[in-house]
Scaffold this active site. Structure first.
Site, PDB file in Angstrom:
ATOM      1  N   HIS A  10      71.036  23.989  88.954  1.00 55.56           N
ATOM      2  CA  HIS A  10      71.513  22.689  89.400  1.00 55.56           C
ATOM      3  C   HIS A  10      70.342  21.998  90.078  1.00 55.56           C
ATOM      4  O   HIS A  10      69.661  22.604  90.891  1.00 55.56           O
ATOM      5  CB  HIS A  10      72.671  22.898  90.390  1.00 55.56           C
ATOM      6  CG  HIS A  10      73.439  21.646  90.704  1.00 55.56           C
ATOM      7  ND1 HIS A  10      72.889  20.606  91.406  1.00 55.56           N
ATOM      8  CD2 HIS A  10      74.708  21.269  90.406  1.00 55.56           C
ATOM      9  CE1 HIS A  10      73.800  19.648  91.526  1.00 55.56           C
ATOM     10  NE2 HIS A  10      74.912  20.025  90.930  1.00 55.56           N
TER      11      HIS A  10
ATOM     12  N   ARG B 220      74.666  11.453  93.372  1.00 52.44           N
ATOM     13  CA  ARG B 220      74.019  10.577  92.392  1.00 52.44           C
ATOM     14  C   ARG B 220      75.047   9.695  91.694  1.00 52.44           C
ATOM     15  O   ARG B 220      74.772   8.545  91.367  1.00 52.44           O
ATOM     16  CB  ARG B 220      73.214  11.422  91.399  1.00 52.44           C
ATOM     17  CG  ARG B 220      71.907  11.935  92.008  1.00 52.44           C
ATOM     18  CD  ARG B 220      71.227  12.969  91.131  1.00 52.44           C
ATOM     19  NE  ARG B 220      71.891  14.264  91.229  1.00 52.44           N
ATOM     20  CZ  ARG B 220      72.075  15.104  90.209  1.00 52.44           C
ATOM     21  NH1 ARG B 220      71.654  14.772  88.999  1.00 52.44           N
ATOM     22  NH2 ARG B 220      72.674  16.256  90.397  1.00 52.44           N
TER      23      ARG B 220
END
Lengths: 620, 254
Positions: free
Chosen positions: A248, A268
């Site tokens: 990740h 994000r």
């Protein structure tokens, strides 16, 4: 003679995360007696850590969404190594699994009044809202702030305890038994009181989660030592795509004690930007050819998309490159570090502080507290420092896409323990609907098979004696290393030699090192007794960790290309002509780990038409 | 760096009658930057006491496994920073680490919380409409989502004097389960009624609102004001309010 208690159940479910609980609920619904055997207490399993959301094409937030688009996104994100039949089932069934969860008590965030879709028609206020995530064309993730996993596991737990299943908490399964080629049960020890148990089951479901504790920087807990993968392998099951381990892109990196803890992709999705030490928004430089048309190429366009998201109107602009798939973003961060543009503590900056303070706290409450309390960083005022962390394994037990049965009769697998849905790279949000969709299917088909089975198969006493002796051995050793030291060395080694960027030479070293580490593991001396002794438990985990790491290194060495989560410095580009068309298969034969490559199952013309034609031809 | 800290940790098991038997053992370890209490426990395990028992999972305050009493206060070890602990611990004194004291002991820092799992089974689950795609507003969701952020760490139960001092585990559900009941009772689609149970079996009347539970909740749930008091009010309205009882008799109220 050591006392071993025996239990009998129609269906054994090993693991009590989302997949295990969903499987157990389904199996009891069909009338089976079910034992859920889990390493932690109920409700503490790894699913609780999932943050961003569960991907399902409900089309509440954007009516343009459909199962077909979800299918396309999943296949594209997986670089076409996915089992298309699983991707199809997942895309079609996920919405119902989410709706059903709502009826069992999950409270997802809602769509506010007054929103309109792309066609100008109003969206239905008060239905389940959905958020944007990497690789998903439309806002698709049902969520609860940034604590979706907690909601999921608590809902399944509260449903499950009324379903009649029996839960054996804090039990670790050490071995699956086979009788005449069929799985007949398992052996477990109780972590709390040290008692030993055999379970006879007509069918057994592995829902044991992942393996990422084999890497030094990971987002997983102590549970993620991959016994489930090892149990299947030792029982003779075929394992697929074990080279694909997802890093990740955004884990915490500072202070050292929090290294690896997950920072949700939701940051994000809510407009968080990634910058390097020079203040450059570097993701614009890393948009791969296959995604060129779908992502903004200027900051203005990216910002226009974020403004639309904040205003809660349907996006018409192309999305920011921060929302590229996880494999792409993780590698970009790695390249920035290599080029000498790392942040103060060796990562990059992730900044959401430009957004309104109250909005950040409302949308990302967990992240706000996590950084405030663990790193003394106020994310509403300053950027976070982040870097890649081992997060998820796409590989696992090979299963029938419909029934979830493995290559060993009577053994099923679901969730992260199984492979197929995600191919070379998993999209964020797809794991939570993976475990609901295929957990349900595993429970359904395992219960059906159990109902068609008369009585229990006998477990060989020799097999029981062998695993009992092996389990108690560490406690009988007076002198030896602390198991924690061996585990630490193994994790550091895998991080260095089988991490994000791999080479043939390093992978060969990793395989040699693993032999040595496994031998050390067989000589550790944790001391203490059988009552809640973490040293003893850790000593027993090493053999599984060594075999899993070996599967990963061996299949990574064989795959001479770079694709999705697997990157070879010595073979830096994807090779569609051969490697893009095969899945790796690992199995145990006469004490040896074997590997071969099978062609991906041929996709139907109808589904192939949904895929991005340019992706497929480009790599031919 | 190179600074050292001493932990005084409870090590022991219960005797045959369930009474904890053990001793406090001192361990001194070197500190790294940014450590939390759980890191120090892990370091002790890795360096000198592999068999030291403690529960943990997520290490990020999401699972509620690593509850313990640090310097006498119930907290999650993973979310308690050593910088704060060093500040509160008197110079030259060790940091005191004990398991949750209101629960029976398993070993060392591990408490037996099986009571909670048994009690949870007795609470009737959500009863909502059969039709899918439920519709309710975010404001209605917000009220319940606060309760659903509970991580079942049991710090509130450990702190509640009805349970800790008076040991009324058989008569009183404790703060965690009043949060669970408030979640069900205030769920916008629930048709169930658990008030009689809240009054009789779960003994909400024993709570005298000292707010100790709310103070220790690591999820920041306002247990007393948002869960317990509204439940108490509903019980009063249902069973003790003469006007409400009359209205019910006259068929003006359900």
């Amino acid at each position: 003679m050591t006392d071993v208690r025996n239990h009998q159940y129609d269906v054994l479910v090993i693991g009590a995360g989302g997949a295990g609980l969903r499987a157990a609920i389904e199996a009891t619904r069909d009338g089976a007696s079910v034992a859920v055997i889990c390493k932690s207490m109920l409700g503490k399993a790894h699913t609780v850590m999932a943050e961003g959301g569960a991907a399902a094409a409900l089309a509440n937030k954007d009516p343009r969404d459909s199962w077909q688009t979800h299918f396309r996104d999943t296949m594209k994100g997986g670089k076409y190594l996915n089992d298309w039949r699983m991707a199809e089932i997942h895309a079609k069934e996920s919405p119902d699994r989410i709706r059903e969860l709502e009826q069992w008590g999950a409270i997802f965030d809602r769509i506010p009044p007054g929103l309109k879709g792309a066609d100008g028609k109003p969206l239905k206020a008060g239905t389940i809202s959905q958020r944007n995530f990497g690789g998903h064309t439309y806002p698709r993730l049902a969520h609860i702030g940034d604590a979706t996993g907690l909601e999921l596991i608590r809902t399944l737990q509260d449903r499950g305890i009324h379903s009649g299943m029996d839960v054996f908490m804090e039990y670790t399964v050490r071995r699956l038994f086979t009788t005449d080629g069929r799985v007949s049960g398992c052996f477990a020890y109780n972590r709390a009181d040290g008692t030993l148990h055999t379970f006879q089951g007509k069918t057994t479901i592995l829902a044991t989660g992942g393996i990422t504790r084999c890497w030094a920087v990971c987002s997983g807990s102590w549970e993620y030592t991959g016994e489930g993968h090892a149990l299947a392998y030792w029982a003779g099951a075929e394992m697929g795509d074990m080279e694909f381990v997802q890093f990740h892109p955004t884990g915490m990196i500072w202070p050292p004690s929090v290294r690896g803890i997950l920072v949700t992709e939701g940051v994000r999705g809510e407009g968080g930007v990634l910058t390097n030490s020079e203040g450059e928004r570097f993701m614009f430089n890393y948009v791969p050819e296959m995604y060129k048309n779908e992502f903004a190429d200027t900051q203005q366009e990216a910002q226009a998309w974020v403004d639309e998201v904040i205003a809660d109107v349907t996006a018409t602009q192309r999305r920011p490159p921060e929302l590229l798939t996880r494999d792409v973003v993780a590698k970009a961060i790695n390249s920035e570090k290599k080029a000498g543009r790392a942040s103060e503590h060796g990562g990059v900056y992730l900044d959401i502080s430009w957004r309104d303070e109250e909005q950040v706290k409302k949308k990302l409450p967990g992240m706000y507290h996590q950084f405030k309390e663990l790193a003394a960083v106020d994310i509403t005022k300053e950027p976070m420092e982040v870097g890649p962390t081992a997060h998820y394994v796409m590989g696992g037990v090979k299963v029938d896409p419909v029934t979830q049965e493995s290559s060993v009769p009577g053994l099923y697998a679901a969730g992260e323990a199984a492979t197929g849905l995600h191919g070379a790279n998993r999209l964020g949000g797809n794991s939570l609907t993976d475990l609901l969709t295929f957990g349900k299917r595993a429970g359904e088909y395992a219960a059906k098979a159990a109902a068609e089975t008369d009585g229990y198969l006998e477990i060989s006493q020799t097999d029981i004696d062998a695993v009992v002796a092996e389990t108690l051995a560490p406690l009988n050793r007076q002198e030896g290393e602390n198991p924690a030291k061996v585990v630490e060395d193994l994790r550091e080694m895998m991080q260095e030699k089988a991490g994000i960027i791999r080479t043939g030479a390093l992978l060969e070293e990793a395989l040699a090192d693993l032999d040595e580490l496994e031998a050390r593991g067989e000589k550790t001396a944790p001391g203490g007794g059988r009552i809640y002794n973490p040293g003893w438990h850790q000593a027993l985990e090493i053999s599984a960790m060594a075999d899993i790491s070996r599967m990963c290194a061996l299949s990574a060495l064989a795959r001479e290309e770079s694709r999705g989560a697997h990157t070879r410095d010595d073979f830096p580009v994807p090779d569609r002509s051969h490697w893009g068309k095969v899945n790796s298969v690992i199995w145990l034969e006469e004490g040896e780990m074997k590997i071969r490559h099978d062609p991906c199952p041929p996709i139907s013309a109808e589904l192939r038409a949904l895929l991005d034609a340019s992706d497929l031809s480009e790599e031919e | 760096m190179g600074r050292e800290v001493t932990f005084r940790v409870f090590r022991g098991e219960p005797d045959e009658d369930g009474v904890p038997k053990g001793e406090l053992v001192d361990y001194t370890v070197e500190m790294d930057e940014g450590m939390v209490v759980l890191d120090v426990i892990h370091k002790i395990q890795a360096e000198s006491a592999p068999d030291l028992s403690c529960r943990w999972n997520c290490k990020a305050g999401k699972c509620g496994s690593c509850s313990a009493e640090v310097n006498g206060k119930a907290r999650l070890m993973c979310m308690t920073r050593m910088a704060d602990i060093e500040e509160e611990t008197p110079e030259g004194e060790p940091v005191l680490i004990k398991p949750m004291q209101a629960f029976p002991l398993v070993k060392d820092l591990v408490a037996d919380v099986s009571w909670a799992y048994e009690l949870n089974k007795t609470i009737p689950p959500l009863t909502g409409p059969e039709e899918k795609d439920w519709v309710f507003s975010q404001e209605e969701a917000d009220r319940v989502q606060e309760f659903r952020s509970c991580i079942e760490c049991m710090l509130c139960v450990n702190t509640c004097h009805v349970l800790r001092e008076h040991n009324m585990f058989d008569e009183f559900a404790g703060p965690r389960f009043f949060v669970r009941l408030a979640d069900l009772e205030m769920h916008p689609m629930d048709a169930g009624d658990r008030l009689e149970m809240v009054k009789d079996d779960l003994g909400i009347g024993y709570c005298n609102i000292t707010r100790c539970c709310t103070d220790v909740c690591p999820a920041g749930i306002n247990i007393t004001d948002n869960a317990i008091i509204p439940l108490k009010e509903r019980v009063v309205t249902e069973y003790y309010d003469p006007l409400a009882i009359l209205a019910k008799k006259l068929g003006l109220r359900k």
